[in-house]
Design an enzyme around this catalytic site. Structure first.
Site, PDB file in Angstrom:
ATOM      1  N   GLY A 383       0.683  -1.161  -0.053  1.00 42.74           N
ATOM      2  CA  GLY A 383       0.008   0.092  -0.193  1.00 42.74           C
ATOM      3  C   GLY A 383       0.805   1.073   0.043  1.00 42.74           C
ATOM      4  O   GLY A 383       1.811   1.234   0.066  1.00 42.74           O
ATOM      5  N   PRO A 384       0.255   2.374  -0.319  1.00 39.22           N
ATOM      6  CA  PRO A 384       0.931   3.631  -0.312  1.00 39.22           C
ATOM      7  C   PRO A 384       1.566   3.893   1.198  1.00 39.22           C
ATOM      8  O   PRO A 384       1.252   3.310   2.129  1.00 39.22           O
ATOM      9  CB  PRO A 384       0.038   4.659  -0.568  1.00 39.22           C
ATOM     10  N   SER A 385       2.644   4.777   1.204  1.00 36.34           N
ATOM     11  CA  SER A 385       3.317   5.329   2.434  1.00 36.34           C
ATOM     12  C   SER A 385       2.228   5.940   3.536  1.00 36.34           C
ATOM     13  O   SER A 385       1.259   6.622   2.846  1.00 36.34           O
ATOM     14  CB  SER A 385       4.287   6.176   2.163  1.00 36.34           C
ATOM     15  N   GLY A 386       2.197   5.419   4.538  1.00 36.58           N
ATOM     16  CA  GLY A 386       1.080   6.137   5.544  1.00 36.58           C
ATOM     17  C   GLY A 386      -0.016   5.410   5.525  1.00 36.58           C
ATOM     18  O   GLY A 386      -1.244   5.791   6.237  1.00 36.58           O
ATOM     19  N   GLY A 388      -0.553   2.534   7.107  1.00 37.11           N
ATOM     20  CA  GLY A 388      -0.785   1.820   8.207  1.00 37.11           C
ATOM     21  C   GLY A 388      -0.182   0.557   8.481  1.00 37.11           C
ATOM     22  O   GLY A 388      -0.342  -0.309   9.385  1.00 37.11           O
ATOM     23  N   LYS A 389       0.879   0.217   7.469  1.00 40.20           N
ATOM     24  CA  LYS A 389       1.638  -1.049   7.513  1.00 40.20           C
ATOM     25  C   LYS A 389       2.309  -1.221   8.676  1.00 40.20           C
ATOM     26  O   LYS A 389       2.568  -2.336   9.466  1.00 40.20           O
ATOM     27  CB  LYS A 389       2.377  -1.160   6.377  1.00 40.20           C
ATOM     28  N   THR A 390       3.231  -0.466   8.899  1.00 42.99           N
ATOM     29  CA  THR A 390       4.215  -0.542  10.199  1.00 42.99           C
ATOM     30  C   THR A 390       3.509  -0.410  11.659  1.00 42.99           C
ATOM     31  O   THR A 390       3.922  -1.138  12.333  1.00 42.99           O
ATOM     32  CB  THR A 390       5.326   0.805   9.963  1.00 42.99           C
ATOM     33  N   GLU A 513      10.417  -5.178   4.652  1.00 44.44           N
ATOM     34  CA  GLU A 513      11.128  -4.858   3.316  1.00 44.44           C
ATOM     35  C   GLU A 513      12.707  -4.968   3.648  1.00 44.44           C
ATOM     36  O   GLU A 513      13.380  -3.999   3.422  1.00 44.44           O
ATOM     37  CB  GLU A 513      10.834  -3.668   2.932  1.00 44.44           C
TER      38      GLU A 513
END
Length: 594
Positions: A383-386, A388-390, A513
């Site tokens: 998904g795009p940065s921001g 919520g992955k991290t 990553e």
């Protein structure tokens, strides 16, 4: 809402203890210093002070009856014995008080250090690291100083003043009243100056903490500073803090420069008054010359402790201010690593059910997340940065608690498991691959509480493709990696991190990553090592490059904190517009544009 124990609250602690003397002494007591040692130290100090009170009387008798014929060896030995006893008692008192203070210093630092290690990650989101370091180093030392350096001066000063006044009243109450006129005058001058000194001292503590924070931040990221040509900017930041401390130090010096001469003038005026008035009384026979000498000596024993008493109260106020900050940290709710059950031995899927989260009172980061991470399979977050992955990784590691919904392992909320048991199931390899200062061996076995054999070490190093470069180093596994591992290349650090994860033998693997910052040669080697690590494990991967996850069993697409697509690479290319756009840009599929 999750019903798990407090493992990562982002809310500050409430109902902190009030800032007062009781809190200060309670904090000192929590360090568990030796009370018998304190009693012994104060007893020796009292002996030295009481013995000192009899010296002027000795002097009086010597002066009044002095002649070479009357001077006996017994008197000389007795006087010498008094001085030796006073010296020994004073020396023992200083040593024991210093040791007592060091016990307090060590105990407080131990308590704070343990607390800082077990505080949830949310605390570090609010507090600067340099400020916390200042609490452990500077503030604890302030508390130690008030006990080991100023307490005896305060106690002895009170005894010296009271004892001297009682003896003087018995000798001649009229001269004593003349002398006592200076005490309220001295206090009237010293107390306001003491309050000013207190304010300056507290400001100096705060500025010292701020400067420590700047220095810690800048020196820990010195490579970023240099690569950004930011030396002049950071120099100005540091210079500003240094200048503020200089200004406060000068203001402190001004007060001290005022106090010392003022005390000298007060003492001189008292000396003149006592000698003048006493000389008059000696001449008319009201008192003897020996009594006048004794008065002068007792005057010194009254006036000099006033400075010690003032210093004690100034330092005590300073210590109470330091106590407030330390008690604030100790009042925070820490992570509970022991409470809860052990994670069952059977592998289960991980289910995220109606999961929502935001930091403190900020905007929503994750909003009603629902998906399953099947066991022994690879799930990728894209998904795009921001998106919520991290943050999702942080919730899985239980750094924070969700505001609503929960994460289940099988059918049980992961909050039912003890933190130590849950986190021991997880192996984490990040993009940065942080290493601790120390040897390669220490970094591979980091966090394990068991002995690791040489065979195990070489086995995991071989699986991580790290054995080749380690064997080429002169010191092998004993090679120092430098601060944050900067003596090694990015690929070497990654392989050590993979070896560390392999040694833990985790059932759940989380990869952020792990190859994105590497060159193509290092990436190929690290990817092979990751394949060894991922085999047979439940794996969750954050992917910024689709090429690394096109073969994942499941890809979850996140947008603005919501799941907008789940499936394999082929399924999402066919059904998800934004994922298809990512694939067109990164994988260069010309057929996708048609």
């Amino acid at each position: 809402m999750s019903n798990r124990p407090n493992s990562g609250s982002t809310q500050p602690a409430k109902d902190r203890p009030a800032n007062n003397w009781k809190t200060f002494f309670s904090l000192v007591n929590s360090a568990k210093p030796s009370k018998p040692m304190l009693i012994a130290a104060l007893s020796f100090s009292l002996v030295a002070t009481v013995v000192g009170l009899f010296v002027p009387l000795f002097t009086k008798n010597l002066v009044d009856g002095f002649s070479f014929d009357s001077l006996s060896g017994v008197q000389i030995l007795l006087l010498a014995g008094v001085f030796v006893a006073q010296m020994l008692a004073s020396g023992l008192s200083i040593f024991l008080l210093n040791k007592f203070g060091q016990q307090i210093l060590s105990g407080l630092r131990d308590i704070l250090w343990r607390k800082l290690l077990y505080l949830p990650l949310g605390h570090y989101d609010r507090e600067e690291t340099g400020g916390l370091i200042s609490r452990v180093t500077n503030d604890t030392n302030v508390v130690k100083q008030v006990v080991s350096e100023h307490m005896s001066g305060f106690v002895n000063g009170i005894i010296s003043i009271v004892g001297s006044i009682v003896i003087l009243l018995m000798m001649d109450w009229q001269m004593t009243m003349v002398l006592l006129l200076a005490v309220p005058l001295t206090l009237a001058i010293m107390m306001p100056l003491g309050r000013k000194m207190h304010r300056i001292s507290r400001n100096m503590q705060n500025e010292t903490a701020s400067l420590t924070s700047v220095l810690t931040q800048v020196l820990s990221e010195v490579r970023l500073v240099k690569s950004s040509n930011a030396e002049p900017i950071e120099y100005k930041r540091g210079k500003s803090g240094i200048a503020k401390l200089f200004e406060l130090g000068v203001r402190e010096g001004k007060i001290q420069a005022f106090i010392a001469p003022l005390m000298g003038i007060v003492i001189m005026m008292l000396m003149v008054a006592i000698i003048g008035y006493g000389g008059l009384r000696v001449s008319n026979g009201s008192i003897t010359a020996g009594e006048l000498v004794a008065f002068i000596l007792y005057l010194i024993q009254i006036v000099m402790p006033l400075g010690q008493i003032t210093a004690f109260f100034t330092q005590l106020q300073k210590a109470i201010g330091a106590t407030e900050r330390m008690v604030g940290i100790l009042a925070e709710v820490e992570e509970d690593h022991a409470s809860g059950e052990r994670v069952p031995a059977v592998d289960h899927a991980i289910e995220l059910r109606n999961l929502s989260f935001h930091y403190d009172q900020g905007e929503v980061i994750l909003n009603d997340i629902n998906f399953t991470i099947p066991h022994s399979r690879v799930t990728a977050l894209v998904g795009p940065s921001g998106s919520g992955k991290t943050t999702l990784f942080s919730l899985l590691e239980r750094y924070y608690d969700p505001q609503s919904g929960h994460i289940a392992y099988g059918e049980r909320d992961i909050g039912q498991f003890s933190l130590s048991s849950w986190r021991s199931q997880i192996g984490y390899v990040s993009q940065e691959s942080p290493l601790m200062s120390g040897t390669i061996r220490e970094n591979i076995v980091y966090g394990l509480d068991r002995e690791v054999s040489e065979e195990e070490l070489r086995s995991v190093s071989r699986m991580a493709y790290a054995d080749g470069f380690i064997d080429e180093l002169p010191d092998g596994f004993e090679t120092e990696v430098g601060e944050r591992g900067m003596k090694l290349s990015g690929g070497q650090r990654q392989r050590i991190a993979i070896a560390r994860a392999l040694l833990r033998n985790p059932r759940i693997l989380m990869l952020d990553e792990a190859t994105s910052a590497l060159d193509s040669t290092s990436e190929r080697v690290v990817q092979e090592a990751l394949n060894n690590l991922m085999r047979g494990r439940t794996t969750l991967v954050i992917a910024h490059r689709l090429s690394t996850v096109v073969d994942a069993d499941q890809i979850v697409f996140l947008e603005k904190g919501k799941v907008t697509g789940i499936g394999t690479h082929e399924q999402l290319v066919a059904s998800h517009d934004l994922y298809r756009e990512f694939a067109e840009q990164q994988l260069r599929y010309p057929q996708l544009a048609n």
